[in-house]
Write a protein that holds these residues in place. Structure first.
Motif, PDB file in Angstrom:
ATOM      1  N   ILE A 194      -7.748   6.019   3.634  1.00  0.00           N
ATOM      2  CA  ILE A 194      -9.288   5.795   2.586  1.00  0.00           C
ATOM      3  C   ILE A 194     -10.316   6.620   3.432  1.00  0.00           C
ATOM      4  O   ILE A 194     -11.558   6.476   2.081  1.00  0.00           O
ATOM      5  N   THR A 200      -3.032   9.308   1.200  1.00  0.00           N
ATOM      6  CA  THR A 200      -4.028   7.807   0.728  1.00  0.00           C
ATOM      7  C   THR A 200      -4.516   7.202   2.142  1.00  0.00           C
ATOM      8  O   THR A 200      -4.603   6.240   1.922  1.00  0.00           O
ATOM      9  N   SER A 241     -12.034   3.883  -3.087  1.00  0.00           N
ATOM     10  CA  SER A 241     -11.134   4.225  -1.941  1.00  0.00           C
ATOM     11  C   SER A 241     -10.296   2.961  -2.123  1.00  0.00           C
ATOM     12  O   SER A 241      -9.251   2.497  -1.139  1.00  0.00           O
ATOM     13  N   LEU A 265     -10.009   9.472   1.241  1.00  0.00           N
ATOM     14  CA  LEU A 265     -10.489   9.240  -0.469  1.00  0.00           C
ATOM     15  C   LEU A 265     -12.015   9.369  -0.540  1.00  0.00           C
ATOM     16  O   LEU A 265     -12.572   9.351  -1.598  1.00  0.00           O
ATOM     17  N   TYR A 318      -7.269   0.860  -3.351  1.00  0.00           N
ATOM     18  CA  TYR A 318      -5.547   0.593  -4.147  1.00  0.00           C
ATOM     19  C   TYR A 318      -5.935  -0.642  -5.070  1.00  0.00           C
ATOM     20  O   TYR A 318      -5.901  -1.886  -5.242  1.00  0.00           O
ATOM     21  N   SER A 350      -7.101   1.220 -11.269  1.00  0.00           N
ATOM     22  CA  SER A 350      -8.447   1.847 -10.512  1.00  0.00           C
ATOM     23  C   SER A 350      -9.441   2.487 -11.546  1.00  0.00           C
ATOM     24  O   SER A 350     -10.034   3.097 -11.396  1.00  0.00           O
ATOM     25  N   TYR A 381       0.695  -1.286  -0.152  1.00  0.00           N
ATOM     26  CA  TYR A 381       0.199  -0.054   0.175  1.00  0.00           C
ATOM     27  C   TYR A 381       1.015   1.176  -0.480  1.00  0.00           C
ATOM     28  O   TYR A 381       1.612   1.482   0.810  1.00  0.00           O
ATOM     29  N   PHE A 388      -6.061   4.696  -6.798  1.00  0.00           N
ATOM     30  CA  PHE A 388      -7.266   4.700  -6.296  1.00  0.00           C
ATOM     31  C   PHE A 388      -8.710   4.436  -6.751  1.00  0.00           C
ATOM     32  O   PHE A 388      -8.781   6.224  -7.326  1.00  0.00           O
TER      33      PHE A 388
END
Lengths: 673, 413
Positions: free
Chosen positions: A268, A266, A345, A271, A347, A356, A259, A341
């Motif tokens: 979550i 980054t 949310s 995001l 990866y 993604s 990750y 991402f």
């Protein structure tokens, strides 16, 4: 050097050239040429005192991040140091300082005050200031009501899925997890600050924050207590090794991922706060990255009133020929930095964990196997920088570093924290140009010092609190602080708890929104103006708690009391002719002065005489009720040991002190600091 | 201490002279209509699809699909209105068409949420402009306890402080009653003494600052209508209206109107930004929106204020007349505004035309018919007409925030 034309591509090109010129040659070079203090073979193009020159120096200041020295900040009269310490303590440590600490400030220097402010940052409540202030901007606490991440967690985190389905009350588990994840980015910011790390790490840290549940499903091997957060890497996410998108179809045919942490970027919860779609393509994430970390409101950075023929001809890829592109070219490149991402949310959430990208895009002719970003969008980058998407470092991590290196990052930090510290917006359409310039110049000055001090946030915070934006005496006309600050629900709660020991959770729950608070879900913007409804909240809180405040405090030994340090409950005022015309003796007067100092601040002790009159009137009311056997629902605590003749006096005093506290707690100077 | 100015003092004292509750009719500022208009604005936050609502579009052979529902269904009519047969539209239009004015082809001139939201709420594209509800309340109801109530977003321009609706309000109505309602929190004589003391003390030591003035207004306001508001709130029939956050807020606002506590209410309902799974999501959102409007009328009728209610529904912009690759619809500058009023001569009517691909057409300002002599409608035209209808166009606050209308339209003649 410049080219002419009508379209944004030309504007952008010219702007880029000009910005590069300013950065390469320094702020004074261009401005000196314009007013001819640096000869350029021609006449001055603008007068030094012209509006045009003022606008130019502002622009140069924004590009370089160097304060506009052409603007002199007005001097002002500051409040005394004790007043500043009182307010700073409430803000940072959630408490009104002891009287002795405030008295010490009477002979202190500014350096002593700086030290005292810095000390407040060691208080355990400082953490709450940081996380609440950060949430006011990031709003990730919305997750506590949206539960947005449940699908991602169930389908990409096997340990979460197992724990979720094993837990008898799995909604309670989801609630706890959501609450925990909502705090993680806020905790990361707090951790960076509390550990005296360079503030830039909020966007570059190679870890996230975990607590009880996330430590398990992120597979960190850490055991963390509920409510505690520690830095850790996320080893818990899986991607599918098959054509099926979600690894939950077969956890045994799924792989772990490295990750790519990059601080808040980054996280979550961060995001999910700015969701994306196949056509939005991370633009909301990019828009808020600009706003939150560079202090640039990109939606307000260019004319927004656009010819509809342009707006109705757009495609997902904003054409560089149209007016929209002046913002979108910047926006879309940053959007590209979040390419790995997904809208979930997660990866690289697609089949085989490749990317993604939206599945719909992969069905088009634009897509080539191995692509991780849309071919019809600008490459990932930040303005003049283009990120290497083939590098080991994820584009989001490259964005984090680029943000940290950007000259605007420091200003972004100042703007991020401005509302939490000063209770106002860093920019306001209600202000005139002159006031906005003073504000912009101050922001640039704070930012410059912040950079020079290696992004030491505590020093920045101290500087901001020592500045006239925090300290100017609102009684004196000044461009910085015209008003006392209406306490937020959190601040009022802390103040009351600090002074009286009573913590009434209704202010933070039932009445939070009514009192101007936010829940980050339905309401994201604090209401900073006092209303009649807020008065009702304040009145209700005071009236329903005042009796307990008085009785509990008098129940303590005199030396352990918080409120009634100068008097006993059965003290009898000096009477001359009758109770109705009693004279309050010095003991009562001293107690009233102490209460004013504690509740309103030392500058209001001149109102003691007013409170003497009020106390007299309240006492007369209580006596009248006693004589007429009118029920009063505030009684001495059971088991009070007083001589029988003192009981009646104590009951009268108790009732009067109770009602007096209500007035103290509903006064302007209690609700504002 | 900066001294309070004479003008401010007089303003403050004027708060104290408000008579006891006589109903809002008697309380509104002199010069206002005898029966004040109660204004509710419901914003469809995110950008609504009017092609699936009040400006329905059928598909054109050989062109992109505008609406999936149009593959199998025809557009519907109710009175003079046309609507799309999705969600709860049929029930809503059939029940309310006589109260509805639809204005189609309003050009937001932006695809950006913040900009669209600003102009749809305020009629202006200048940051710092007040929403119509705030402007109206500022002109007409500054002296009321909750001149404008809000749920979610608000644009005040600093004109007045809105009251955020949400949370547990019951205990705040009968202010001095204990939660169990068995006794007073403070003895009545003390409670009254403190109220008077607070007011007198504040006037003596006040200043001109905004926060001080807000505080002064809050402690001096005539709030005797709160118990009446609670009474209405507790005794209204709920009917088929689901008691949820949206409907409860609307119900409270209407009770507050009736009790003389406020005049305007702004509420936004989210979820309209349907970049994917458009059909289902938009139908759900429109159902929430129309249910909210229906709830407003249901409660207004029980309170006998339906003739005073003006209800607007708008959104920051519209949505594309075609689907994207994920069955969503993206942003589109052309939108509609819906205005509801009972027993009005100008309802059951559609103004403005759009092309089959949802583009606006210029309208003649007199005939309101398509004409090259006119211009495309924009939010500023709508807000200009509404300001005039509400009688605030020439007010001091409205003058501070001019709309720069190139042509003036009257939709309510």
């Amino acid at each position: 050097m410049f080219t002419s034309g009508l379209y944004s591509r030309v504007e952008k090109s010219n702007l880029t050239l000009l910005e590069a010129f300013i950065r390469e040659n320094g702020a004074d070079y261009l401005t000196g040429k314009v007013i001819n203090t640096i000869p350029h073979g021609g006449d001055a193009q603008l007068a030094a005192d012209s509006l045009g020159f003022s606008l130019l120096t502002d622009f140069v200041s924004q590009v370089t991040g160097v304060p506009n020295t052409k603007i002199t900040l007005p001097e002002t009269v500051n409040e005394n140091r004790a007043a500043t310490l009182r307010r700073a303590s409430l803000l940072l440590a959630g408490k009104i300082p002891p009287a002795a600490a405030l008295e010490r400030m009477e002979t202190a220097t500014d350096e002593d005050l700086r030290d005292a402010i810095r000390q407040l940052m060691n208080d355990s409540n400082f953490h709450n200031f940081l996380t609440t202030g950060a949430n006011d901007q990031l709003q990730t606490r919305s997750l506590k009501q949206s539960y947005n991440l449940s699908f991602a967690l169930e389908n990409y985190y096997p340990w979460y899925a197992q724990l979720y389905f094993e837990t008898p009350n799995n909604f309670a588990y989801l609630s706890q997890v959501s609450a925990e994840l909502a705090e993680a980015p806020l905790e990361l910011i707090a951790w960076v600050i509390e550990h005296n790390r360079p503030y830039t790490e909020i966007v570059t840290a190679p870890f996230g924050m975990v607590s009880k549940h996330s430590a398990r499903f992120y597979e960190t091997d850490l055991t963390v207590k509920q409510g505690e957060f520690v830095p850790a890497q996320n080893f818990g996410q899986r991607v599918s090794n098959t054509a099926l998108r979600e690894p939950s179809h077969n956890w045994n045919n799924a792989s772990g991922v490295a990750y790519p942490h990059s601080g808040v970027l980054t996280d979550i919860a961060f995001l999910q706060q700015f969701p994306t779609t196949a056509t939005n393509r991370n633009r909301a994430r990019a828009r808020w990255t600009y706003q939150l970390f560079l202090g640039v409101d990109i939606e307000n950075s260019a004319a927004r009133n656009i010819d509809s023929s342009l707006l109705t001809n757009i495609t997902v890829r904003v054409d560089s020929q149209i007016a929209c592109a002046i913002c979108h070219e910047r926006l879309d490149a940053v959007a590209g930095a979040f390419q790995n991402f997904s809208d979930r949310s997660v990866y690289k959430d697609s089949s085989y964990g490749r990317d993604s990208l939206a599945e719909s895009y992969k069905a088009t002719n634009y897509y080539r196997l191995g692509d991780t970003w849309y071919n019809n969008m600008p490459a990932a980058g930040l303005e003049r920088l283009t990120f290497d998407t083939a590098a080991t470092e994820d584009p989001a991590q490259q964005l984090g570093k680029a943000l940290a290196a950007d000259p605007r990052f420091a200003q972004g930090a100042v703007k991020f924290w401005w509302p939490a510290i000063f209770g106002t917006s860093p920019e306001s359409a209600q202000l005139n140009d002159a006031d906005n310039k003073i504000r912009a110049t101050s922001i640039a000055a704070f930012a410059q010092h912040f950079r020079e001090q290696g992004f030491d946030f505590k020093t920045l915070l101290t500087n901001m609190i020592m500045s006239p934006w925090f300290r100017a005496d609102p009684e004196k006309i000044n461009p910085y602080r015209q008003d006392k600050h209406l306490l937020t629900p959190e601040e009022l709660y802390n103040k009351t708890a600090s002074l009286t020991g009573i913590k009434d959770p209704r202010l933070l729950d039932d009445w939070n929104l009514l009192y101007g608070g936010i829940d980050s879900y339905n309401v994201e913007k604090r209401q900073r103006d006092f209303t009649a409804m807020m008065m009702r909240v304040a009145g209700r809180l005071a009236a329903s708690n005042a009796c307990a405040m008085v009785t509990q405090d008098f129940a303590r030994p005199a030396q352990a009391r918080q409120l009634f340090t100068d008097i006993e409950l059965d003290a009898l005022p000096d009477a001359t002719t009758a109770e109705q015309t009693l004279q309050i003796n010095t003991q009562f007067t001293k107690q009233l002065t102490t209460l004013i100092e504690r509740f309103w601040g030392a500058s209001h002790v001149s109102r003691t005489a007013e409170l003497v009159d009020l106390f007299t009137a309240l006492r007369a009311n209580a006596l009248s009720r006693q004589q007429n056997n009118v029920q009063d629902n505030c009684n001495l605590p059971a088991g009070s040991v007083l001589p029988p003749e003192a009981m009646a006096t104590a009951q009268v005093n108790l009732a009067a002190w109770r009602s007096l506290l209500v007035l103290l707690m509903t006064d302007y100077h209690y609700l504002h600091e | 201490m900066r001294n309070i100015s004479r003008r401010r003092l007089l303003q403050t004292l004027s708060h104290l002279s408000v008579p006891p509750l006589l109903g809002l009719t008697q309380k509104v500022k002199a010069g206002a209509p005898e029966k004040p208009v109660f204004f509710i604005n419901l914003q469809a936050s995110g950008g609504w699809d009017v092609a699936s609502f009040c400006d329905p579009k059928m598909n054109v052979a050989g062109e992109k699909i505008v609406n999936n529902w149009a593959k199998t269904s025809e557009l519907q009519t109710a009175g003079n209105l046309r609507f799309a047969p999705i969600g709860n539209n049929q029930e809503f239009f059939n029940q309310h068409y006589q109260k509805i004015l639809v204005i189609n082809g309003v050009n937001a001139r932006t695809n950006v949420h913040a900009a669209g939201r600003l102009s749809s709420l305020t009629g202006s594209d200048h940051n710092g402009s007040p929403s119509l509800s705030v402007l109206y309340a500022a002109e007409r109801a500054r002296h009321l306890p909750m001149p404008v109530m809000v749920g979610n977003s608000f644009e005040t321009a600093g004109l007045l402080a809105p009251t955020q609706i949400g949370g547990n309000i019951d205990e705040l109505i009968a202010l001095n009653r204990a939660s169990n309602k068995n006794h007073n929190l403070l003895p009545a004589d003390d409670f009254e003494l403190l109220q008077n003391w607070r007011r007198q003390s504040a006037v003596k030591q006040g200043n001109d600052s905004k926060n001080w003035q807000n505080y002064l207004a809050a402690i001096n306001v005539d709030d005797s209508g709160f118990p009446l508001c609670l009474h209405y709130y507790e005794t209204l029939e709920q009917g088929n209206v689901v008691a949820n956050r949206v409907h409860n807020a609307i119900k409270f606002a209407l009770c507050a109107f009736k009790a003389g506590l406020g005049l305007a209410f702004d509420f936004s309902i989210g979820g309209f930004d349907t970049h994917d799974k458009h059909d289902l999501r938009m139908a759900n959102c429109l159902t929430q929106l129309t249910d909210a409007a229906t709830a407003a009328w249901f409660f207004a009728e029980q309170l006998a204020i339906q003739d005073q209610l003006l209800l607007m529904m708008e959104s920051e912009f519209g949505r594309t007349p075609f689907y994207n690759d994920v069955a969503g619809k993206d942003h589109w500058p052309y939108s509609s505004v819906m205005i509801m009023k009972a027993n009005a001569s100008w309802t059951n009517r559609v103004i403005g035309q759009t092309t089959p691909d949802c583009r606006g057409t210029p309208l003649d300002p007199k005939s309101l018919l398509p004409s090259s002599q006119g211009v495309e409608l924009q939010p500023k035209h709508l807000h200009g007409a509404l300001r005039r209808y509400l009688g605030i166009a020439n007010g001091a606050y409205a003058q501070q925030f001019p709309l720069k209308e190139d042509l003036q339209y009257n939709f309510f003649g």
